[in-house]
Design an enzyme around this catalytic site. Structure first.
Site, mmCIF file in Angstrom:
data_model
loop_
_atom_site.group_PDB
_atom_site.id
_atom_site.type_symbol
_atom_site.label_atom_id
_atom_site.label_comp_id
_atom_site.label_asym_id
_atom_site.label_seq_id
_atom_site.Cartn_x
_atom_site.Cartn_y
_atom_site.Cartn_z
ATOM 1 N N GLU A 275 47.322 43.650 55.961
ATOM 2 C CA GLU A 275 48.793 43.678 55.998
ATOM 3 C C GLU A 275 49.387 43.305 54.644
ATOM 4 O O GLU A 275 50.123 42.322 54.528
ATOM 5 C CB GLU A 275 49.296 42.693 57.064
ATOM 6 N N PRO A 276 49.098 44.073 53.608
ATOM 7 C CA PRO A 276 49.634 43.704 52.290
ATOM 8 C C PRO A 276 51.116 44.041 52.175
ATOM 9 O O PRO A 276 51.566 45.066 52.673
ATOM 10 C CB PRO A 276 48.824 44.583 51.335
ATOM 11 N N GLY A 277 51.869 43.181 51.522
ATOM 12 C CA GLY A 277 53.284 43.453 51.275
ATOM 13 C C GLY A 277 53.572 43.333 49.790
ATOM 14 O O GLY A 277 53.690 44.318 49.063
ATOM 15 N N ARG A 278 53.615 42.080 49.329
ATOM 16 C CA ARG A 278 54.012 41.799 47.950
ATOM 17 C C ARG A 278 53.148 42.531 46.913
ATOM 18 O O ARG A 278 53.653 43.016 45.909
ATOM 19 C CB ARG A 278 53.917 40.290 47.714
ATOM 20 N N ARG A 315 65.117 34.377 46.229
ATOM 21 C CA ARG A 315 63.862 33.654 45.986
ATOM 22 C C ARG A 315 63.996 32.438 45.049
ATOM 23 O O ARG A 315 63.431 31.383 45.343
ATOM 24 C CB ARG A 315 62.772 34.615 45.485
ATOM 25 N N TYR A 319 62.972 29.130 46.931
ATOM 26 C CA TYR A 319 61.618 28.608 46.641
ATOM 27 C C TYR A 319 61.471 28.100 45.210
ATOM 28 O O TYR A 319 60.353 27.806 44.780
ATOM 29 C CB TYR A 319 60.555 29.697 46.835
ATOM 30 N N CYS A 344 79.499 30.034 44.342
ATOM 31 C CA CYS A 344 80.023 28.673 44.167
ATOM 32 C C CYS A 344 79.094 27.594 44.682
ATOM 33 O O CYS A 344 79.473 26.807 45.565
ATOM 34 C CB CYS A 344 81.379 28.583 44.825
ATOM 35 N N GLU A 345 77.870 27.604 44.207
ATOM 36 C CA GLU A 345 77.020 26.438 44.406
ATOM 37 C C GLU A 345 75.953 26.425 43.324
ATOM 38 O O GLU A 345 75.548 27.471 42.820
ATOM 39 C CB GLU A 345 76.414 26.382 45.813
ATOM 40 N N TYR A 373 60.560 41.156 48.956
ATOM 41 C CA TYR A 373 61.369 40.003 49.347
ATOM 42 C C TYR A 373 62.600 39.863 48.451
ATOM 43 O O TYR A 373 62.996 38.760 48.095
ATOM 44 C CB TYR A 373 60.505 38.720 49.347
HETATM 45 N N1 LLP Z 1 51.331 39.550 57.582
HETATM 46 C C1 LLP Z 1 52.040 38.545 58.103
HETATM 47 C C2 LLP Z 1 51.760 38.132 59.488
HETATM 48 C C3 LLP Z 1 52.999 37.865 57.342
HETATM 49 O O1 LLP Z 1 53.669 36.845 57.868
HETATM 50 C C4 LLP Z 1 53.242 38.276 56.003
HETATM 51 C C5 LLP Z 1 54.255 37.612 55.193
HETATM 52 C C6 LLP Z 1 52.512 39.370 55.500
HETATM 53 C C7 LLP Z 1 51.563 39.983 56.306
HETATM 54 C C8 LLP Z 1 52.696 39.898 54.113
HETATM 55 O O2 LLP Z 1 52.338 38.968 53.156
HETATM 56 P P1 LLP Z 1 52.257 39.380 51.616
HETATM 57 O O3 LLP Z 1 51.109 40.339 51.451
HETATM 58 O O4 LLP Z 1 53.536 40.017 51.230
HETATM 59 O O5 LLP Z 1 52.033 38.107 50.924
HETATM 60 N N2 LLP Z 1 59.968 35.560 51.553
HETATM 61 C C9 LLP Z 1 58.799 34.998 50.934
HETATM 62 C C10 LLP Z 1 57.514 35.582 51.489
HETATM 63 C C11 LLP Z 1 57.370 35.420 52.976
HETATM 64 C C12 LLP Z 1 56.109 36.043 53.526
HETATM 65 C C13 LLP Z 1 56.102 36.019 54.982
HETATM 66 N N3 LLP Z 1 54.968 36.638 55.607
HETATM 67 C C14 LLP Z 1 58.894 35.165 49.440
HETATM 68 O O6 LLP Z 1 59.904 35.691 48.951
HETATM 69 O O7 LLP Z 1 58.000 34.738 48.694
#
Ligand code: LLP
Length: 420
Positions: A275-278, A315, A319, A344-345, A373
């Protein structure tokens, strides 16, 4: 590697100078590069080539824009969704239902029903209660819901605490200690086709070791579950691979990740889901912004006030995240500045004491690594509306999400007549 680079002294997305997008679409605006998204998808795919039975499900939460999802679909990716809204988007992008995995700790009854109705490929169950409810809903329809049980391996992912998900105190998954018992209970339910386990320990991981530790614990669990008579055929390894946010930072490569996965799962004999995202979307996007003015005369460095704010890119405020900030037309001069938005913060600060390209009022600049994100975490705080999104492809570009004006948001509000 990405396709945002200086050409003749001007920052381009592929072959499009960013000033052109600013002129035509306005700022702030997210700009994505198709070539970069495709490259990242292919590199990730290539890294996992030795793994024969697998699904790579793009984490929709990282960038749910329909055009981005369409690119993922064309690259053969499925989707990891965490809400009914994301599920509908994945389907709208043409992703086959059987290539959709539904994760998330609080799926509502109607979201579970939607998943069943659409015939999605897998539910990742986060609790005994959720498993029972899903089984009941599936049974009422005369079907069996394909499912994995999400395990909380109690591993410290070594990332920001707000994006760590695999520690015992986090809300996610079933504690390893209780996994056998819950698995045994849910496996008996008529409405579930419980076929394996899932894990996701956190995001922006800079080290493969915590992942390998989690996978080792999972391997042990799989052996135990098999010994107890369960047929474990599917395992979901989640996402989490980090990306460099600062020029020069080094992160584990997809190839190193792939090699680790092959090693850790060698004897498992299962179908694997990723499940890659970032790692796919992060460096495939920038947030293009214009300097409103430079405010000098305080005690510290000048404030470079840009027209993007914490509502557009949350972000840094959430964070303390770093995003490289570079000029679209760098002059070769530098400055040290506080980069802030107009909200305004004080939390609306992108960077403090940042050594960056010298900028003046009216200049264009970008926050890099904003493809994941970024837009998806926007809000309309301070009645600022939602930013537009643009996709570049070679020398052309298209607006793939309209700017939603503050007026449109206000138009959805009503003053009840008893207040008139
Ligand atoms: N699978 C599950 C169950 C997840 O909860 C997540 C991310 C992913 C896959 C994807 O993860 P990645 O490959 O993108 O690392 N908003 C935060 C990141 C929150 C991630 C939440 N879960 C940020 O801006 O850093």
């Amino acid at each position: 590697m990405d396709y945002f680079a200086l050409k003749d002294g001007v920052l381009h997305a592929e072959d499009v100078p960013l000033w052109r997008i600013a002129e035509e679409v306005g700022t702030p605006v997210y700009v994505y590069s198709r070539a970069t998204l495709e490259r990242h998808a292919r590199v990730f795919n290539e890294a996992l080539k030795p793994i024969e039975r697998k699904l790579i499900a793009f984490a929709v939460k990282s960038n749910p824009n329909l055009a981005v999802l369409k690119i993922m679909q064309r690259e053969g990716f499925g989707a990891d969704v965490v809400s009914g809204g994301e599920l509908v988007r994945a389907l709208a992008a043409g992703i086959a239902p059987e290539m959709i995995v539904f994760s998330g700790v609080g799926k509502t009854r109607s979201e579970l029903e939607l998943g069943l109705e659409k015939g999605i490929g897998q539910f990742n169950i986060e609790s005994r209660e959720e498993g029972r409810e899903l089984a009941e809903l599936a049974e009422a329809r005369g079907i069996r819901a394909p499912a994995c049980l999400r395990i909380n391996p109690d591993v410290d992912a070594g990332t920001h605490e707000k994006i760590s998900t695999g520690k015992a105190e986090n809300k996610f998954g079933i504690p390893l200690m209780r996994a056998r018992e819950v698995y045994a209970e849910l496996a008996q339910l008529e409405g579930l086709d419980l076929r394996g386990v899932a894990v996701h320990i956190g995001s922006q991981l800079g080290d493969l070791e915590p992942l390998e530790t989690a996978f080792a614990k999972l391997g042990k669990l799989i052996a135990d579950l098999r010994a107890a008579g369960h047929a474990i055929t599917h395992v979901d390894l989640g996402g989490g691979l980090g990306v460099p946010y600062k020029a020069g930072e080094v992160f584990p490569s997809p190839a190193e990740y792939g090699a680790m996965v092959s090693r850790a799962t060698r004897d498992w004999d299962v179908h694997l889901t990723f499940e890659p995202g970032r790692v796919i979307a992060g460096n495939a996007g920038v947030l293009l912004t214009r300097v409103v003015r430079v405010k000098r005369g305080g005690n510290g460095p000048p404030f470079v006030i840009v027209d993007a704010a914490m509502n557009d890119l949350a972000r840094p405020a959430l964070y303390g995240a770093w995003h490289d900030f570079v000029a679209v037309k760098p002059t070769g001069e530098y400055m040290t500045a506080n980069i802030v938005g107009p909200i305004c913060e004080t939390g609306d600060t992108f960077a403090r004491d940042r050594h960056c390209d010298a900028l003046q009022s009216g200049d264009l600049a970008v926050f890099r690594t904003a493809g994941a994100y970024g837009a998806t975490m926007a809000s309309s705080y301070n009645s600022r509306g939602f930013v537009a999104e643009v996709l570049v492809d070679g020398d052309r570009f298209a607006v793939v999400a309209d700017r939603i004006a503050a007026q449109a948001i206000m138009d959805a509000e009503r003053v009840p007549e008893w207040l008139e």
